[in-house]
Scaffold this motif. Structure first.
Motif, PDB file in Angstrom:
ATOM      1  N   ARG A  63      57.136 -77.639 -23.901  1.00 16.81           N
ATOM      2  CA  ARG A  63      58.430 -78.248 -23.232  1.00 16.81           C
ATOM      3  C   ARG A  63      58.007 -79.103 -22.202  1.00 16.81           C
TER       4      ARG A  63
ATOM      5  N   ARG B  33      64.638 -63.968 -28.107  1.00 15.60           N
ATOM      6  CA  ARG B  33      64.444 -65.316 -27.425  1.00 15.60           C
ATOM      7  C   ARG B  33      65.760 -66.147 -27.421  1.00 15.60           C
ATOM      8  N   THR B  34      65.968 -66.759 -26.507  1.00 20.58           N
ATOM      9  CA  THR B  34      67.297 -67.606 -26.411  1.00 20.58           C
ATOM     10  C   THR B  34      67.016 -68.688 -25.912  1.00 20.58           C
ATOM     11  N   THR B  35      67.736 -69.886 -26.157  1.00 15.48           N
ATOM     12  CA  THR B  35      67.475 -71.345 -25.513  1.00 15.48           C
ATOM     13  C   THR B  35      68.321 -71.472 -24.268  1.00 15.48           C
ATOM     14  N   ASP B  36      69.139 -70.950 -24.209  1.00 19.24           N
ATOM     15  CA  ASP B  36      70.157 -70.844 -22.867  1.00 19.24           C
ATOM     16  C   ASP B  36      69.603 -70.081 -21.994  1.00 19.24           C
TER      17      ASP B  36
ATOM     18  N   TRP C  98      56.484 -73.467 -26.510  1.00 15.25           N
ATOM     19  CA  TRP C  98      56.880 -72.581 -25.741  1.00 15.25           C
ATOM     20  C   TRP C  98      56.750 -73.435 -23.959  1.00 15.25           C
TER      21      TRP C  98
END
Length: 368
Positions: free
Chosen positions: A19, A252-255, A15
């Motif tokens: 990061r 959930r997204t990484t972008d 999370w």
């Protein structure tokens, strides 16, 4: 002289805090950082770190504890953590300092650091709602060489001489074109991250659903897949089904950049927040952050004077009505100010401050 630092983490999910950790351990003059992680941690699978010289080694671990466990389970955790600290102590002898990246990991990391005769600093980025948890925290902090906390709010009650306040590094959000606001258009709102009760996502969604038609649009990003949704997430999905013209929910997204580019404001309504990473990300993307209550997130807004802080979720309609009335020129000024503040949390600015704080806390050791 290069100082070798071991960061110990039991994280099983990446999370915001993890990061930030990945940014902190990157190459910094005078320091060589490694991560000693839980054997099942996804941190061990991050490909870019090996190329930068960061060791990603699994360690013997007992896993995270919890103050709400039954007393006999807590005692068992303490005993097992101490036993697991013995092999960890052998490994820590190869380092100059230890950073425990998680409060409950101290049960294992702190005895190991003592046995290895290495200074141990706690990276404090978790909140404790109950008085018992806070008393346990103060006890553990008293045995550490110092604490690096993400906010002043989080460090309340801890001895000032042993605490350093350092925000988290947030890699700059890639620039994406944010659609300009059109007069009379709905105010575009975003909520990012975990969808749990303490984030008060459901409360915000219900309030937005009751506002005047075509006044706001709320996008919630961070839900689990439908088959793995919690009861709370299901309730949020239900509100979206009942009011699809107002509330949009996404997994959930990484972008993150794409999500933020579709919004005017980010709402952080967490009951407790150690730092407020999404607030910084929103600022980097040129969004106006709205924070409910007092937390690490509201501390960021108040420190820099960019954004809005309200006391209760029920205050949202009035504030959103005011923001919707702002002119295009006023929004352009807001976006520029927000981006300027967000840039101050870039790793190149924050990571040196982190290691400076670490150096100060371990400086009493004769080896430094």
């Amino acid at each position: 002289m290069t100082i070798r630092v071991a960061f110990c983490s039991d994280a099983l999910v990446i999370w915001g805090a993890e990061r930030s950790l990945l940014e902190i351990v990157q190459a910094t003059p005078g320091f060589k950082a490694d991560i000693l992680a839980h054997p099942d941690s996804p941190l061990l699978g991050v490909p870019d770190l090996a190329a930068s010289g960061v060791a990603m080694a699994p360690r013997f671990t007992r896993g995270s504890g919890g103050i709400r466990k039954a007393p006999w389970l807590l005692v068992a955790d303490v005993i097992l953590a101490c036993l697991y600290s013995i092999p960890l102590a052998v490994r820590l002898r190869t380092y100059d300092a230890v950073v425990c990246f998680g409060t409950w990991e101290l049960l294992q990391v702190l005895p190991a650091a003592k046995m290895a005769r290495r200074p141990c600093v706690l990276d404090l980025h978790e909140t404790f709602a109950g008085s018992l948890g806070n008393r346990a925290l103060r006890l553990l902090v008293g045995l550490c060489d110092g604490v690096i906390a993400t906010s002043s709010d989080l460090a309340t009650g801890l001895p000032e001489s042993r605490v350093r306040i350092v925000g988290r590094p947030v890699r700059l959000i890639p620039a994406k074109v944010v659609k300009p606001r059109r007069a009379g258009a709905p105010l575009r709102l975003s909520m990012l991250g975990q969808v749990t009760p303490h984030k008060r996502v459901l409360e915000v969604a219900k309030i937005c659903a009751l506002m005047a038609p075509n006044s706001v649009e709320l996008r919630v990003t961070g839900l689990s897949a439908p088959t793995a949704s919690s009861e709370y997430e299901k309730c949020v999905r239900d509100v979206a089904k009942e009011h699809p013209e107002v509330v949009d929910v996404r997994e959930r997204t990484t972008d993150v950049a794409a999500e933020l580019a579709a919004a005017d404001c980010l709402i952080n309504a967490s009951v407790h927040e150690a730092f407020g990473r999404t607030v910084v990300e929103a600022m980097q993307a040129g969004l106006l952050p709205i924070v409910v209550g007092d937390s690490g997130a509201s501390e960021i807004v108040r420190r820099h004077g960019v954004g809005r802080v309200i006391r209760e979720v029920s205050d949202l309609p009035r504030l959103l009505h005011e923001l919707r009335a702002l002119t295009a020129d006023e929004w352009n000024v807001i976006r520029g100010e927000a981006r300027a503040v967000g840039a101050q949390y870039a790793p190149s600015h924050v990571v040196p401050k982190y290691y400076q704080a670490l150096t100060e806390l371990i400086s009493t050791d004769n080896r430094f």
